[in-house]
Structures are given as structure tokens and as C-alpha cells.
Design a protein around this motif. Structure first.
Motif, PDB file in Angstrom:
ATOM      1  N   TYR A  67     -40.337   8.299 -33.252  1.00 48.90           N
ATOM      2  CA  TYR A  67     -39.712   9.197 -34.239  1.00 48.90           C
ATOM      3  C   TYR A  67     -38.447   8.558 -34.827  1.00 48.90           C
ATOM      4  O   TYR A  67     -38.217   8.614 -36.047  1.00 48.90           O
ATOM      5  CB  TYR A  67     -39.391  10.525 -33.556  1.00 48.90           C
ATOM      6  CG  TYR A  67     -38.540  11.455 -34.380  1.00 48.90           C
ATOM      7  CD1 TYR A  67     -39.060  12.102 -35.494  1.00 48.90           C
ATOM      8  CD2 TYR A  67     -37.212  11.692 -34.035  1.00 48.90           C
ATOM      9  CE1 TYR A  67     -38.280  12.959 -36.253  1.00 48.90           C
ATOM     10  CE2 TYR A  67     -36.416  12.546 -34.783  1.00 48.90           C
ATOM     11  CZ  TYR A  67     -36.950  13.174 -35.890  1.00 48.90           C
ATOM     12  OH  TYR A  67     -36.171  14.010 -36.646  1.00 48.90           O
ATOM     13  N   LEU A  68     -37.628   7.956 -33.970  1.00 42.92           N
ATOM     14  CA  LEU A  68     -36.410   7.301 -34.466  1.00 42.92           C
ATOM     15  C   LEU A  68     -36.743   6.159 -35.423  1.00 42.92           C
ATOM     16  O   LEU A  68     -36.112   6.005 -36.483  1.00 42.92           O
ATOM     17  CB  LEU A  68     -35.595   6.770 -33.286  1.00 42.92           C
ATOM     18  CG  LEU A  68     -34.958   7.814 -32.362  1.00 42.92           C
ATOM     19  CD1 LEU A  68     -34.233   7.120 -31.213  1.00 42.92           C
ATOM     20  CD2 LEU A  68     -34.000   8.691 -33.126  1.00 42.92           C
ATOM     21  N   LEU A  69     -37.739   5.348 -35.071  1.00 40.46           N
ATOM     22  CA  LEU A  69     -38.093   4.216 -35.932  1.00 40.46           C
ATOM     23  C   LEU A  69     -38.653   4.682 -37.267  1.00 40.46           C
ATOM     24  O   LEU A  69     -38.388   4.054 -38.308  1.00 40.46           O
ATOM     25  CB  LEU A  69     -39.106   3.326 -35.212  1.00 40.46           C
ATOM     26  CG  LEU A  69     -38.547   2.501 -34.048  1.00 40.46           C
ATOM     27  CD1 LEU A  69     -39.675   1.851 -33.273  1.00 40.46           C
ATOM     28  CD2 LEU A  69     -37.589   1.430 -34.568  1.00 40.46           C
ATOM     29  N   ARG A  70     -39.408   5.784 -37.259  1.00 38.49           N
ATOM     30  CA  ARG A  70     -39.905   6.303 -38.536  1.00 38.49           C
ATOM     31  C   ARG A  70     -38.770   6.781 -39.426  1.00 38.49           C
ATOM     32  O   ARG A  70     -38.773   6.532 -40.640  1.00 38.49           O
ATOM     33  CB  ARG A  70     -40.909   7.436 -38.283  1.00 38.49           C
ATOM     34  CG  ARG A  70     -42.284   6.949 -37.879  1.00 38.49           C
ATOM     35  CD  ARG A  70     -43.286   8.094 -37.879  1.00 38.49           C
ATOM     36  NE  ARG A  70     -42.999   9.058 -36.821  1.00 38.49           N
ATOM     37  CZ  ARG A  70     -43.484   8.996 -35.593  1.00 38.49           C
ATOM     38  NH1 ARG A  70     -44.274   8.012 -35.249  1.00 38.49           N
ATOM     39  NH2 ARG A  70     -43.183   9.921 -34.697  1.00 38.49           N
ATOM     40  N   GLU A  71     -37.792   7.443 -38.830  1.00 38.00           N
ATOM     41  CA  GLU A  71     -36.648   7.903 -39.619  1.00 38.00           C
ATOM     42  C   GLU A  71     -35.810   6.726 -40.109  1.00 38.00           C
ATOM     43  O   GLU A  71     -35.318   6.733 -41.243  1.00 38.00           O
ATOM     44  CB  GLU A  71     -35.780   8.849 -38.778  1.00 38.00           C
ATOM     45  CG  GLU A  71     -36.453  10.158 -38.408  1.00 38.00           C
ATOM     46  CD  GLU A  71     -36.774  10.992 -39.638  1.00 38.00           C
ATOM     47  OE1 GLU A  71     -35.975  10.978 -40.590  1.00 38.00           O
ATOM     48  OE2 GLU A  71     -37.835  11.642 -39.641  1.00 38.00           O
ATOM     49  N   ILE A  72     -35.651   5.708 -39.270  1.00 43.01           N
ATOM     50  CA  ILE A  72     -34.879   4.529 -39.679  1.00 43.01           C
ATOM     51  C   ILE A  72     -35.582   3.808 -40.817  1.00 43.01           C
ATOM     52  O   ILE A  72     -34.949   3.376 -41.799  1.00 43.01           O
ATOM     53  CB  ILE A  72     -34.667   3.591 -38.466  1.00 43.01           C
ATOM     54  CG1 ILE A  72     -33.706   4.238 -37.467  1.00 43.01           C
ATOM     55  CG2 ILE A  72     -34.136   2.238 -38.912  1.00 43.01           C
ATOM     56  CD1 ILE A  72     -33.579   3.487 -36.159  1.00 43.01           C
ATOM     57  N   ARG A  73     -36.888   3.676 -40.719  1.00 47.94           N
ATOM     58  CA  ARG A  73     -37.633   3.020 -41.805  1.00 47.94           C
ATOM     59  C   ARG A  73     -37.584   3.854 -43.073  1.00 47.94           C
ATOM     60  O   ARG A  73     -37.488   3.309 -44.179  1.00 47.94           O
ATOM     61  CB  ARG A  73     -39.083   2.801 -41.373  1.00 47.94           C
ATOM     62  CG  ARG A  73     -39.971   2.291 -42.480  1.00 47.94           C
ATOM     63  CD  ARG A  73     -41.357   1.968 -41.991  1.00 47.94           C
ATOM     64  NE  ARG A  73     -41.371   0.803 -41.133  1.00 47.94           N
ATOM     65  CZ  ARG A  73     -42.475   0.262 -40.629  1.00 47.94           C
ATOM     66  NH1 ARG A  73     -43.648   0.794 -40.916  1.00 47.94           N
ATOM     67  NH2 ARG A  73     -42.412  -0.795 -39.854  1.00 47.94           N
ATOM     68  N   LYS A  74     -37.620   5.190 -42.934  1.00 48.92           N
ATOM     69  CA  LYS A  74     -37.572   6.050 -44.107  1.00 48.92           C
ATOM     70  C   LYS A  74     -36.232   5.894 -44.842  1.00 48.92           C
ATOM     71  O   LYS A  74     -36.177   5.960 -46.077  1.00 48.92           O
ATOM     72  CB  LYS A  74     -37.778   7.495 -43.672  1.00 48.92           C
ATOM     73  CG  LYS A  74     -38.010   8.473 -44.829  1.00 48.92           C
ATOM     74  CD  LYS A  74     -38.112   9.894 -44.324  1.00 48.92           C
ATOM     75  CE  LYS A  74     -39.266  10.068 -43.343  1.00 48.92           C
ATOM     76  NZ  LYS A  74     -39.376  11.478 -42.885  1.00 48.92           N
ATOM     77  N   MET A  75     -35.160   5.680 -44.092  1.00 45.88           N
ATOM     78  CA  MET A  75     -33.839   5.498 -44.705  1.00 45.88           C
ATOM     79  C   MET A  75     -33.609   4.076 -45.184  1.00 45.88           C
ATOM     80  O   MET A  75     -32.605   3.790 -45.835  1.00 45.88           O
ATOM     81  CB  MET A  75     -32.747   5.881 -43.702  1.00 45.88           C
ATOM     82  CG  MET A  75     -32.711   7.359 -43.351  1.00 45.88           C
ATOM     83  SD  MET A  75     -32.248   8.414 -44.740  1.00 45.88           S
ATOM     84  CE  MET A  75     -30.542   7.934 -44.965  1.00 45.88           C
ATOM     85  N   GLY A  76     -34.531   3.158 -44.873  1.00 47.64           N
ATOM     86  CA  GLY A  76     -34.382   1.775 -45.318  1.00 47.64           C
ATOM     87  C   GLY A  76     -33.311   1.002 -44.584  1.00 47.64           C
ATOM     88  O   GLY A  76     -32.715   0.068 -45.145  1.00 47.64           O
ATOM     89  N   ILE A  77     -33.044   1.373 -43.340  1.00 49.00           N
ATOM     90  CA  ILE A  77     -32.014   0.687 -42.546  1.00 49.00           C
ATOM     91  C   ILE A  77     -32.658  -0.495 -41.839  1.00 49.00           C
ATOM     92  O   ILE A  77     -33.653  -0.337 -41.132  1.00 49.00           O
ATOM     93  CB  ILE A  77     -31.389   1.654 -41.521  1.00 49.00           C
ATOM     94  CG1 ILE A  77     -30.743   2.845 -42.242  1.00 49.00           C
ATOM     95  CG2 ILE A  77     -30.366   0.935 -40.649  1.00 49.00           C
ATOM     96  CD1 ILE A  77     -30.213   3.908 -41.305  1.00 49.00           C
ATOM     97  N   PRO A  78     -32.119  -1.704 -42.001  1.00 44.67           N
ATOM     98  CA  PRO A  78     -32.717  -2.866 -41.329  1.00 44.67           C
ATOM     99  C   PRO A  78     -32.437  -2.840 -39.838  1.00 44.67           C
ATOM    100  O   PRO A  78     -31.370  -2.412 -39.386  1.00 44.67           O
ATOM    101  CB  PRO A  78     -32.033  -4.057 -42.014  1.00 44.67           C
ATOM    102  CG  PRO A  78     -30.722  -3.519 -42.490  1.00 44.67           C
ATOM    103  CD  PRO A  78     -30.963  -2.077 -42.844  1.00 44.67           C
TER     104      PRO A  78
END
Length: 854
Positions: A67-78
Motif C-alpha cells: 500500500y505504501l509503495l502504491r501511494e509513493i508511486r502515485k505521488m511520483g516520489i523516487p
């Protein structure tokens, strides 16, 4: 032999792990990747094992991390790079990581829910504003027309001259409005349903929005239509409301007056600005939370992955009677036993155990797994061999020889100097860029296959350069490096050729018996003059066909010779006399002799007496018929030699068929005193034949039955019929295979010819057209032709022809070469190593471009 030529020696070991330090010991073994664990609880289901709750906890943490990785990818954070792989956390730290992840998930889910509500409200306000702006135009147009055109078809809506009221108003009905948005795709059906259900008691006005809006329910961006429905009466209003609900219309209240509409628009503008401000601050806060989480998420993923793997391995172990010690059984290379002991000592030290864990080597009757160590150069060739089948334990490994033979056979079919240079340069670029992260992290599967075989492609390109020099072909053209050995001038001086002779004769023949015409053999490769000869194709066909036969016989003979190392290693010396010698004699007496005749003909007849050379094919056929048919012999005593070779080949067949079964039968009935198999490191199989082979090994060493504790009755009875059937199948397959396999190597000739002809056709139909143009536009045309030639060369000759040659070379190795000595029935050694264990997050692609340091 070393581990490159033969799989490493394996042993079964028993690990005694103290309960307090078992986790740390398994962690150390996972970092080193030394052993392969066996399941000591095969009858226990996965849900009934001791550490199932810990595995569920790890799976829950994997879910949160996903879930965290999906949210991080959605925000475009490297995701940051993880330079050093973190070790598995101790069990005490697992709860802390779990609490951090749960706290993060709760915070993020709450912020995400609030953000979703705000976005939905913003979308609704945006739709409401757009709808009011368009419906204002509807009302202005209705007031301007005084509702005349809209109500002509409703006579009951006309006003009374005395009271000033319509008939509907006299009945107590009020004029109502319903407004909203509907998807454009549903518009036609919606309007039709509204007309049929309300029987004309409604006025429907609509207009399509110029811009696309996002649906608050689904989040999809669609084209929408704004509508305004005017109706009389509550019953009609209820019908209209239900129809709108069925078509999932977004309904919004419609103001009764223009002043109220302006107030609502102003209020919507203010609320929209406030919502945008709140959304901006929410995004900033969410980004801050995800930025903090992204700093540790990669480390957490690796740690959870290691924890889950450790508990899975602990479930494979069994407890002793006191429940204070875990017992594990592993396969381990003998050379790594010292490193295994050091890893257990380090794990015991980290776990703080008072009694260190230790390893004990134990005997085993099972077949050990096969371990072949590779590097980045040999891994591609080893994968080719393993695709046929993993080698049996301690069997000869074909991969070291494949490093040379595979690129060579490919190059025989692909031989072209230009194409080989292009292929070698492409492979060299991949080799030089093998440490570039942009190259190594590509997710394209085709590119990954090319990159994994970069050293193989490099070898194929280099060998293609060599065979291209032998064929003297560079993009279908010959290179005159050393000057041709043929001269036309002597034909003018000796036979008085003139220019008139050249004009009147389209084809002329050079006579090598004329002095000065043939001055010697071209130093390296084929003479370039053959590129201009009309009988070039006939010459190359003869040359490449004979070369294919010679290469095939040598390749198959080498495979048979490699079987000697298996016979000697497994102490099956009788196979040298009863299998190896008959097989080699059968092959060499027939097809080996054919290769000898080809080479002898090349050496015995020069270019000046080539017209007198007999046909090798006719002599080979007459060899089986045992007659000459008036053909000139190649050498004195040829008939005697050929009869002797045919008789020898025929006699080798019954030896191959009956020799081994009779010998094994003699060992079991009336032979020397029998003994049992010694040494658990050797391979033991269940068949009667292999058991007999094992017994014969000890008999040849003079080991007596009294030296062993295993009784004779422990082994199955010898079945002569089964052994005879197996050997008969092998004999028939080998004898017929020698014929079919020798013919199969003719594919070297066929594909080489096809590649050369395709290259020549491409040159004549593309490049030659550009070279023939003499106008000013010739340079432009030549450039266009060169681009087309390059594209076709890469796509057809390099990719398609290269793939064809690759597959045919693969078949020659699998069927014609490896089946002479390679069983390929083993089990691959899969060590417990963290670097070889993909997590669920990796499989779902949630790690993105984050580098793995495992």
C-alpha cells in the motif's frame, strides 16, 4: 575435473540449531547461500506448522508495504538507492517495525480518505457551476421567447384572459425544474425514455459541455451533457427523478430566479477556492508523510522479505524431544563445509546462545542435487545446457565445450564478415555497458534476454567474422586481400584470346593447365575470383556440404569420447569395452571413413587434374554394396579396406546390443562374489541396470561381500529382460541416429547457402540500384538505399536469420551432440539465499526502478 567440467561433490549434513539462535543462524545461511534445505515435515500442512503466525505477520507487513509503495508511486516520489543490503532484523525488532507500518497505514489511509472526499466535493462543485452557467442560457432564451415556442404543443398551458392562470395552475400543479449532467453516450436513450414515460408533460433542454469533466463516482474523464427538465406536477417530477437515477445522472438543485442563481454561483466560486486551498495543503502534508516513508520503505521491504524466508525455513526444521533444539537437513557442497561451520558460529554469537550450533555430516541414499558454478561469461552457455535438462550428479558438463562449439556451428551457418562485425560490436557495447543502471534495470523482456546472452552474442559475432573470412564474404562481396591465384592474362598470351573473343562469348572458362593461369592456392579462405564465376554456387555447394559432414562426424565423435569420462568417474570400466568402443567403431568405420575420403580427395587431386577425380558419394554407396562399378579407386587396396570397415561396423552392433546385458548377467549368476554399493556420495538409482553397474564397480576393485553390512537380499533381483530391452532400444536409437544425425549436420550447408543468397539478393536489389544512378540525385538516392539496406540487413539477416541459425545450432547440440554422453536427468541445486528469493512486491512490480542489492 573441476566444478566447471563436472558438478561439485555434495554431501548431506544435519544442522543442530539452538532455539534461541536458530533465527540468527538461518539468517547467516541466507546471506551466504551455501545450503539447500530439505523438508523434514512433509506430512504437516502449511497451516499447522510452528511459525505460521510469524509468516502471517510478515504477509501483513508486506500488504502494508505494498500500500505504501502504491501511494509513493502515485505521488511520483523516487525511491532512494539501497547501497548496503540490511540484515534481517532480530525478532524483538519485528514488533517495532509492525507498529511503525500500522501507524503509517492508519495516517495515510485517513489522509487519503479526506483527500478523496475533498476531491469529490470539488468535482461536484465544478459540475454544479458548469451546469448553472449553461442552464442560465436556457432560462434567458425562454424568457426572451416568452415561452411561446416551448409550449405550443401543450394547449393546457395557455393562460386564461380573466384569471391570468393556466389550466395546470388552476388544478394546483406547480412548475418544477430538474437539472444535472449525464454522459453523452447515454443522452439519446435518456431523452427517448423521458419522452415515453412522461407523455409530453416535460420540456427538455440540453447542451454539451465543451470541456471534459471527471466523473466523481468513477474518476473517469468523459464528455458530459448539461440538461434542464421543466415539468408540471409532483407525479411527473417523481417519474423524472426515477429516470435520472436509472441513468446515473448527477442532479443538482436549480435556482428559481436569476438573482438566486447569481448568489449560488458566487458561493460556488468561494467554496471552490477554499477547497482548492485545502486540497493543496492536504497534498503537501501527504507528500511529507510519503517522503518520510520512502526513506525507509526499501529497507523495510528487504527486511520483511528476509524475515519471511527465515520463518519459512524454520518451518522445514523439526524439534528434538526437549523442544530446545531445531534439527535441519541440508545439501551442501563438500568444499563449503568450512564456510557453513563459520556461518553457524557467527549466527550463534549474534543470538547469544550459550551452546553453539553445529553441523554433522551424515550418509544418504538420495540423489544429490547438481551444482555447477558459473560466472557472467559462462552462465549463458550453461543456461543453454540446462534448458535441455539439468545434468545428473557428477556427470560431465557440456557447457565448457559448448562455449566453443556453439558459436562455431552458429558461425558456419551465419558466416559473413560484415554481419559478424555488426553483431560483435553490438555485443561489445552491451559488455561495456553491463554496469550502467539504465541498461541493467530495463523491464523489457526481449532486451533482458539479449543482455543476459551478451557474451554468447559476442562469441557468435567473433566466430562469424572468422567464418566470413574463410568464406571470403562481406555483405555478399569478396575481399581480394592477398591477390587471386588465378590470372586471365595467360589465356590471352597462350590461347590467343582477343577482345573479339570476349564480345562473342558470354561465358569463358579458365584452363588451369595453361601455364600462368593458376598460380597457387589463395593463402586464407576462398579465392575471390569465385565471386565472379558462373559455377560459383556449384563450387560452394560442394565445399560446404562436405565441410558439414566432416564437422558433424567430428562433433559426434567428440561427444562419444566425452562419455569415457563418465564411465571412468562412475567406475563403469566395462562400458569402455562394451559401449564406448562399439559406438565409436560404428560411427568412424562408416561416416568417419566418408570424411577421410573427402579429405583424401582434396589432398590427392589438384586443380589441374580435378576433372579426373572420382565421386566420393558413388564410392560411399559402393562401399555398402561391396562393388566398384568400374569406378577409378581413390587409392590402392580401397576395396579391401572398405569391406573390412563395413564388417567391423556390422560386428559392433551385436556387441553393443548383447555385450552389456550378458556381462551383467554373468556378474549376477556365476560371476565373482557380489558386493554392495559403497559410499553415499555416489549417485544411486532404482533401476536394475544401474544397481548392476554399481555391483560391478566394487567387483572390479576386488571388494568382498563381507566388507559391508548390507545384505544381498536388500537389493532387487536382476531382470535380464528389462536390461535387454533397455539396451536394444539404445542400440537401435544409436545406429539409426548415426545416420540421421550425420544427415542433420547438412543443415550447416543449407543455412549457410541460404544466408549467402539472401545477402546477395539484398545487395543486388537495394544497393546496386543506388550505385547505378548517374544523375545529381544519385547521392540522395544512394543515401536512401543505404538506409533501407541497413534496416533490411538488421531485421532480416541479423535478427531473423540469426535466430534461425541460433535455433539450428541449439538443436545440433541437444540432439546430435549431448545425447551421446549427457543424461540431463538431475535436480538443480537451489540454495537458500536471500538474493534468489523474489518477494510478492517484486513480482507485482511495486518496487519500480528501485535497485536490488540482495
Amino acid at each position: 575435473m573441476g566444478s566447471v567440467f563436472r558438478s561439485e561433490e555434495m554431501c548431506m549434513a544435519q544442522l543442530f540449531l539452538q532455539s534461541g539462535s536458530a533465527y540468527d543462524c538461518i539468517s547467516e545461511l541466507g546471506e551466504t547461500g551455501l545450503v539447500e534445505f530439505r523438508d523434514l515435515n512433509p506430512s504437516v500442512s502449511s497451516f499447522q506448522r510452528k511459525f505460521v503466525s510469524e509468516i502471517k505477520r510478515c504477509e501483513e507487513m508486506e500488504r502494508i508495504l505494498g500500500y505504501l509503495l502504491r501511494e509513493i508511486r502515485k505521488m511520483g516520489i523516487p525511491l532512494p538507492d539501497v547501497e548496503v543490503s540490511p540484515v534481517a532484523p532480530p525478532p524483538k525488532q519485528v514488533l517495532e517495525i509492525m507498529e511503525q507500518l500500522q501507524r503509517l497505514e492508519l495516517e495515510l489511509s485517513e489522509v487519503a480518505r479526506n483527500k478523496e472526499k475533498l476531491q469529490r466535493n470539488l468535482l461536484e462543485l465544478t459540475e454544479y457551476g458548469l451546469m448553472l452557467r449553461l442552464t442560465r442560457g436556457f432560462m434567458c432564451r425562454s424568457e426572451r421567447d416568452q415561452l411561446g415556442p416551448q409550449y405550443e404543443e401543450f394547449p393546457f398551458l395557455e393562460k386564461d384572459n380573466v384569471t391570468g392562470c393556466t389550466s395546470m395552475q388552476r388544478l394546483g400543479a406547480k412548475l418544477g425544474f430538474i437539472s444535472g449532467l449525464i454522459q453523452r453516450a447515454k443522452m439519446e436513450a435518456f431523452e427517448r425514455m423521458l419522452w415515453r414515460a412522461c407523455k409530453g408533460y416535460t420540456i427538455f433542454s440540453h447542451s454539451e459541455l465543451d470541456e471534459c469533466v471527471q466523473d466523481p463516482d468513477t474518476g473517469e474523464v468523459t464528455k458530459s451533457v448539461v440538461f434542464l427538465i421543466s415539468f408540471w406536477g409532483d407525479q411527473i417530477g417523481q417519474k423524472v427523478q426515477k429516470i435520472c437515477d436509472c441513468y446515473h445522472c448527477h442532479l443538482y438543485p436549480h435556482p428559481d430566479s436569476a438573482e438566486e442563481r447569481d448568489e449560488v454561483l458566487e458561493s460556488l466560486k468561494t467554496r471552490t477556492q477554499d477547497l482548492q486551498t485545502v486540497l493543496h495543503r492536504t497534498d503537501e502534508y501527504l507528500r511529507q508523510v510519503l517522503d518520510r516513508a520512502s526513506e525507509s520503505v526499501c529497507t523495510w521491504v528487504i527486511q520483511v522479505k528476509k524475515m519471511k524466508a527465515i520463518y519459512h525455513i524454520l518451518n522445514l526444521c523439526s524439534f528434538d524431544v526437549t523442544n530446545k533444539c531445531l534439527i535441519a537437513e541440508v545439501w551442501c557442497p563438500v568444499n563449503d563445509l568450512t564456510a557453513l561451520r563459520r556461518a553457524l558460529e557467527e549466527g550463534s554469537r549474534k543470538g547469544g546462545a550459550t551452546i553453539p550450533s553445529f553441523v554433522n555430516r551424515i550418509p544418504s541414499n538420495g540423489t544429490p542435487p547438481t551444482l555447477l558454478r558459473t560466472n557472467k561469461f559462462t552462465s549463458g552457455f550453461q543456461n543453454i545446457v540446462d534448458a535441455y535438462g539439468v545434468g545428473s550428479y557428477r556427470e560431465v558438463n557440456p557447457a565448457p565445450y559448448t562455449i566453443v562449439t556453439f558459436p562455431f556451428l552458429f558461425a558456419v551457418m551465419f558466416g559473413d564478415l560484415g554481419h559478424g562485425v555488426v553483431m560483435a560490436l553490438f555485443a561489445l557495447w552491451m559488455v561495456l555497458c553491463e554496469k550502467d543502471p539504465k541498461v541493467t534495470r530495463s523491464k523489457n523482456e526481449i532486451w533482458q534476454m539479449f543482455f543476459a546472452g551478451r557474451y554468447m552474442i559476442l562469441m557468435m559475432g567473433l566466430f562469424s567474422i572468422y567464418t566470413g573470412l574463410i568464406y571470403n564474404e562481406c555483405f555478399s562481396k569478396s575481399l581480394n586481400v592477398f591477390s587471386s591465384g588465378w590470372s586471365v592474362r595467360a589465356m590471352f598470351t597462350e590461347l590467343h584470346w582477343t577482345n573479339e573473343t570476349l564480345r562473342t562469348n558470354p561465358l569463358l572458362t579458365l584452363d588451369p593447365n595453361v601455364t600462368g593461369v593458376f598460380n597457387g592456392v589463395y593463402p586464407f579462405g576462398i579465392d575471390p575470383i569465385w565471386n565472379m564465376a558462373s559455377n560459383r554456387l556449384t563450387f560452394l555447394n560442394s565445399y560446404k556440404m562436405k565441410m558439414s559432414i566432416i564437422v558433424g562426424v567430428l562433433h559426434m565423435s567428440f561427444g562419444i569420447v566425452l562419455g569415457v569420462f563418465n564411465h571412468l568417474h562412475f567406475r563403469q570400466k566395462f562400458n569402455l569395452y562394451l559401449v564406448f568402443v562399439p559406438e565409436l567403431l560404428f560411427l568412424l568405420c562408416l561416416f568417419g571413413y566418408l570424411g577421410v575420403m573427402i579429405v583424401y580427395k582434396w589432398l590427392a587431386f589438384s586443380v589441374r587434374d580435378s576433372s579426373m577425380a572420382p565421386s566420393v558419394l558413388v564410392h560411399f554407396i559402393n562401399m555398402f554394396l561391396m562393388k566398384t562399378d568400374g569406378e577409378t579407386p581413390l587409392y590402392p587396396g580401397q576395396m579391401v579396406v572398405q569391406v573390412l570397415l563395413v564388417v567391423t561396423a556390422l560386428l559392433s552392433v551385436p556387441v553393443l546390443l548383447l555385450g552389456k546385458p550378458v556381462y551383467l548377467y554373468w556378474l549376477h549368476h556365476g560371476g565373482r562374489s557380489q558386493s554392495s554399493y559403497r559410499g553415499y556420495e555416489r549417485v544411486q538409482r532404482g533401476s536394475v541396470e544401474d544397481l548392476s553397474v554399481t555391483l560391478s564397480q566394487d567387483m572390479e576393485e576386488g571388494v568382498s561381500h563381507s566388507d559391508h553390512s548390507i545384505s544381498r537380499e536388500a537389493h532387487p533381483e536382476f531382470d535380464l529382460g528389462s536390461v535387454l530391452l533397455h539396451q536394444a532400444i539404445h542400440t537401435i536409437e544409436y545406429c539409426l541416429g548415426c545416420i540421421s544425425n550425420s544427415a542433420s549436420y547438412l543443415r550447416l550447408w543449407a543455412l549457410s547457402l541460404a544466408h549467402a543468397q539472401l545477402s546477395e539478393v539484398l545487395w543486388n536489389m537495394v544497393i546496386r540500384l543506388g550505385l547505378r544512378t548517374d544523375s545529381r540525385a544519385g547521392s540522395v538516392l544512394l543515401a536512401l538505399m543505404f538506409i533501407l539496406f541497413s534496416v533490411l540487413t538488421v531485421s532480416i539477416l541479423l535478427l531473423m536469420e540469426g535466430l534461425s541459425a541460433f535455433l539450428h545450432a541449439l538443436r545440433l547440440h541437444w540432439v546430435e551432440f549431448q545425447n551421446k554422453f549427457y543424461g540431463g536427468t538431475g535436480v538443480k541445486f537451489i540454495p537458500f539465499a536471500f538474493s534468489l528469493l523474489p518477494s510478492g512486491l517484486d513480482q507485482d512490480g511495486l518496487m519500480g526502478e528501485a535497485p536490488s542489492v540482495l
